[in-house]
Design a protein around this motif. Structure first.
Motif, PDB file in Angstrom:
ATOM      1  N   GLU A 297     -24.747 -13.579  51.833  1.00  0.00           N
ATOM      2  CA  GLU A 297     -24.972 -12.292  52.500  1.00  0.00           C
ATOM      3  C   GLU A 297     -23.806 -11.323  52.321  1.00  0.00           C
ATOM      4  N   LYS A 298     -22.640 -11.824  51.914  1.00  0.00           N
ATOM      5  CA  LYS A 298     -21.481 -10.959  51.681  1.00  0.00           C
ATOM      6  C   LYS A 298     -21.335 -10.558  50.217  1.00  0.00           C
ATOM      7  N   HIS A 299     -22.324 -10.867  49.413  1.00  0.00           N
ATOM      8  CA  HIS A 299     -22.301 -10.606  47.971  1.00  0.00           C
ATOM      9  C   HIS A 299     -21.283 -11.484  47.244  1.00  0.00           C
ATOM     10  N   HIS A 300     -20.956 -12.613  47.840  1.00  0.00           N
ATOM     11  CA  HIS A 300     -20.054 -13.556  47.187  1.00  0.00           C
ATOM     12  C   HIS A 300     -20.867 -14.563  46.380  1.00  0.00           C
ATOM     13  N   LEU A 301     -20.292 -14.992  45.283  1.00  0.00           N
ATOM     14  CA  LEU A 301     -20.972 -15.930  44.390  1.00  0.00           C
ATOM     15  C   LEU A 301     -21.220 -17.269  45.076  1.00  0.00           C
TER      16      LEU A 301
ATOM     17  N   ILE B 256      -8.560 -21.931  38.450  1.00  0.00           N
ATOM     18  CA  ILE B 256      -9.696 -22.446  37.675  1.00  0.00           C
ATOM     19  C   ILE B 256      -9.207 -23.495  36.684  1.00  0.00           C
ATOM     20  N   CYS B 257      -8.139 -23.161  35.971  1.00  0.00           N
ATOM     21  CA  CYS B 257      -7.618 -24.087  34.959  1.00  0.00           C
ATOM     22  C   CYS B 257      -7.155 -25.397  35.594  1.00  0.00           C
ATOM     23  N   SER B 258      -6.445 -25.302  36.719  1.00  0.00           N
ATOM     24  CA  SER B 258      -5.961 -26.513  37.397  1.00  0.00           C
ATOM     25  C   SER B 258      -7.118 -27.357  37.908  1.00  0.00           C
ATOM     26  N   HIS B 259      -8.154 -26.690  38.391  1.00  0.00           N
ATOM     27  CA  HIS B 259      -9.294 -27.411  38.959  1.00  0.00           C
ATOM     28  C   HIS B 259     -10.094 -28.137  37.881  1.00  0.00           C
TER      29      HIS B 259
ATOM     30  N   ALA C  94     -17.283 -23.648  39.750  1.00  0.00           N
ATOM     31  CA  ALA C  94     -16.620 -24.862  40.235  1.00  0.00           C
ATOM     32  C   ALA C  94     -15.659 -24.587  41.387  1.00  0.00           C
ATOM     33  N   ILE C  95     -15.102 -23.362  41.455  1.00  0.00           N
ATOM     34  CA  ILE C  95     -14.176 -23.067  42.562  1.00  0.00           C
ATOM     35  C   ILE C  95     -14.708 -21.956  43.466  1.00  0.00           C
ATOM     36  N   ALA C  96     -16.000 -21.628  43.330  1.00  0.00           N
ATOM     37  CA  ALA C  96     -16.569 -20.543  44.137  1.00  0.00           C
ATOM     38  C   ALA C  96     -16.572 -20.869  45.623  1.00  0.00           C
ATOM     39  N   ASP C  97     -16.513 -22.157  45.974  1.00  0.00           N
ATOM     40  CA  ASP C  97     -16.457 -22.519  47.393  1.00  0.00           C
ATOM     41  C   ASP C  97     -15.040 -22.407  47.946  1.00  0.00           C
TER      42      ASP C  97
END
Length: 618
Positions: A144-148, A179-182, A200-203
């Protein structure tokens, strides 16, 4: 301010290898310029000062670009054949030290795509568009916040679909490092695409998804994409980006010509060309084919172009396709009546079925009328959207009657074509007439007939009643030469080509949805002001509205017209003999916001009228 960009260009482009040969697909050319150089040029113009290109397949081609542009640095992925785009991006982690734009190498896009992200308030932004249905799309789910929430090519993976990944993303340096570290901890991360790395890191990190529905763009993965790019997307982008300056905007609320975009207007400004040249013939062939495909398939149907108003197309049909049998004409408005007049002038045997101008056709009564006609009928003619009132006739139901009684149906679709979806095969339409200047949002001067080829071919032996408007001879000549028999309106046809591109981009259903919102705004407004409209909502086209004139004795339409004209709006007089009306069309390049402004002006005018200030000019 973003000053760095990364272009992912390691892919092999195997699905379009027959066209690219041993070049990367980023080197496919439009106007003799590679796709990637179009992109680089847009980046440099936008203020990008450093461009990293992640290379792989045929890296030498990109390295040559680095000699040409001092802003470019190439970073090679030697494992490009077995790794995904995320790994190519990952290999850049030691050379990037600031926020950047991430761009795919096979994109064609408007330059505004870059400025939207570069000036965006969020630090991590994914650019999204409306669904293109072009094939191989990456779809996006947001909260609802337009977040992925998620991205995937498989619809089943998503709870909802908000839009489509464009392939241009703004990433902050800190997010890129995370992102790279994850992904280093994930098994087989080297096979991931970059969008999976983001998901993969959107949460953990909020990626804002910016939806830009009017952005024109495409990617090129296969031959179908390339054809779409060359014939549709790139010409549309060029037109939008080459507008010299905005033209003063007038809101036309008359039922055609309609308000047009600046890009349609500027499309007329072309170098002089003889219309007999093959190049211009290809323009007309494109127009003919695209118009056909809005309502039918190219195997069964064809579009015959004429220079002239919409009435020229209607007259062409009526004067050309009826031999020695009779036609039934449904008359429930001024344009049904006009068809009767044309039939009379040509000496056709016709039977007029008169139906109320403000009510749906009584199908039982119509069928009874057909059965009572004393001679053999071959055709039935009907107006789809009656321009004099806005009444929408039920083509599907009338078409079923035509099929039952073996009648060829002729449809005047002047005010419905390119707004209300039409399927000629499903609706049993043999001939359809329309023009360039209403819902297509082109300029006035071109009319056309879309015809069932098999039925049109049968008219070859019919007695020719005229020269310029004979449908078969115009069709046959165009079939052989890609030319009209007589001089065409060249500039108007260039404008029509642009209007077709814009119609395809918006989509007919989306255009009708926009028109409908404007119509709903109009109806709510005039009702609130105490005015009544003629046609019931259930039978309304939602395109043109006939409004009963104010009852004040001092009312004068011409005075009201001039008032609106001074304020940038054009309205139109009524065309119903038995009632005093004026007409408002909500077609063209306008929105409900324009209608809201019209309602405010109308309210002001009605107040002035009630106060009786005839000595003052409003």
């Amino acid at each position: 301010m973003i000053e760095t960009a990364v272009i992912l260009a390691a892919g092999m482009g195997s699905r379009i290898r027959e066209r690219t040969g041993y070049n990367p697909k980023g080197f496919l050319q439009l106007d003799e310029i590679p796709l990637i150089e179009h992109s680089i040029s847009k980046m440099l113009t936008a203020g990008i000062k450093k461009i990293f290109i992640g290379t792989g397949f045929m890296k030498e081609a990109y390295e040559k670009l680095a000699y040409k542009y001092e802003q470019i640095q190439c970073v090679y992925n030697p494992d490009f054949e077995t790794t995904g785009s995320m790994y190519t991006l990952y290999r850049l982690k030691d050379v990037i030290n600031e926020d950047f734009l991430l761009v795919e190498s096979d994109l064609i896009y408007e330059r505004s795509a870059l400025s939207i992200l570069m000036n965006h308030g969020y630090k991590d932004v994914i650019l999204s568009s409306k669904l293109t249905d072009s094939g191989d799309e990456v779809l996006i789910e947001i909260d609802e916040k337009h977040h992925l929430v998620n991205m995937s090519k498989a619809k089943a993976d998503l709870m909802n679909i908000s839009g489509e990944l464009v392939g241009i993303t703004k990433l902050s340096y800190s997010t890129f490092q995370k992102i790279c570290s994850h992904i280093e901890l994930l098994p087989n991360f080297h096979k991931m695409d970059y969008e999976n790395g983001i998901v993969a890191i959107a949460d953990q990190i909020p990626f804002y998804v910016h939806q830009e529905n009017d952005l024109v763009w495409c990617e090129v993965d296969d031959e179908g994409h390339w054809t779409r790019a060359v014939q549709f997307i790139y010409p549309l982008i060029k037109a939008r980006e080459n507008v010299l300056k905005s033209i003063n905007r007038t809101i036309l609320l008359n039922p055609g010509p309609a308000t047009t975009t600046d890009t349609v207007k500027y499309a007329q400004v072309v170098e002089d060309i003889c219309p007999r040249e093959e190049e211009f013939g290809r323009v007309m062939e494109f127009i003919s084919n695209e118009l056909t495909e809005f309502v039918g398939n190219l195997e069964e149907y064809t579009t015959v172009l004429f220079g002239g108003s919409g009435t020229a197309a209607v007259e062409s049909i009526l004067s050309s396709v009826i031999d020695d049998q009779a036609i039934l004409i449904i008359n429930n408005g001024a344009y049904g009546k006009r068809m009767c007049k044309i039939a009379d002038v040509y000496g056709l045997e016709f039977f007029e079925y008169a139906s109320p101008v403000d009510e749906a056709i009584d199908l039982s009564s119509l069928e009874q009328f057909i059965n009572n006609v004393p001679t053999k009928l071959s055709h039935l003619a009907v107006v789809h959207c009656e321009t004099s009132t806005g009444l929408l006739n039920n083509l599907e139901a009338v078409g079923e009657l035509c099929q039952k009684y073996k009648l060829s149906m002729i449809v005047d679709a002047m005010s419905s074509f390119a707004a209300i979806p039409i399927d000629m095969n499903k609706m049993n339409i043999s001939y359809l007439a329309a023009s360039s200047n209403k819902n297509l949002q082109g300029m006035a001067g071109v009319s056309f007939v879309i015809a069932d080829k098999a039925q049109l071919e049968k008219t070859k032996q019919y007695k020719q009643r005229n020269v310029y408007l004979n449908l078969f001879t115009q069709y046959h000549y165009f079939k052989l030469t890609n030319q009209m028999q007589f001089t065409p309106p060249v500039q108007t046809l260039y404008a029509l080509k642009q209007a077709i591109l814009e119609t395809k981009w918006e989509g007919i259903q989306s255009r009708y949805k926009r028109y409908t919102k404007s119509w709903e705004t109009l109806i709510e407004g005039v009702s609130r002001l105490g005015l009544k409209h003629l046609v019931d909502k259930n039978s309304h086209s939602r395109i043109i509205t006939s409004i009963i004139e104010p009852s004040q004795p001092t009312y004068d339409f011409n005075e009201m017209h001039d008032y609106f004209y001074r304020n940038g709006f054009t309205i139109y007089p009524g065309k119903v003999n038995t009632l005093q009306t004026f007409r408002i069309a909500n077609i063209g390049d306008i929105s409900y916001l324009d209608i809201e402004r019209f309602i405010r002006l109308l309210e002001r005018y009605l107040e002035w009228l009630r106060e009786g200030n005839k000595h003052e000019t409003i």
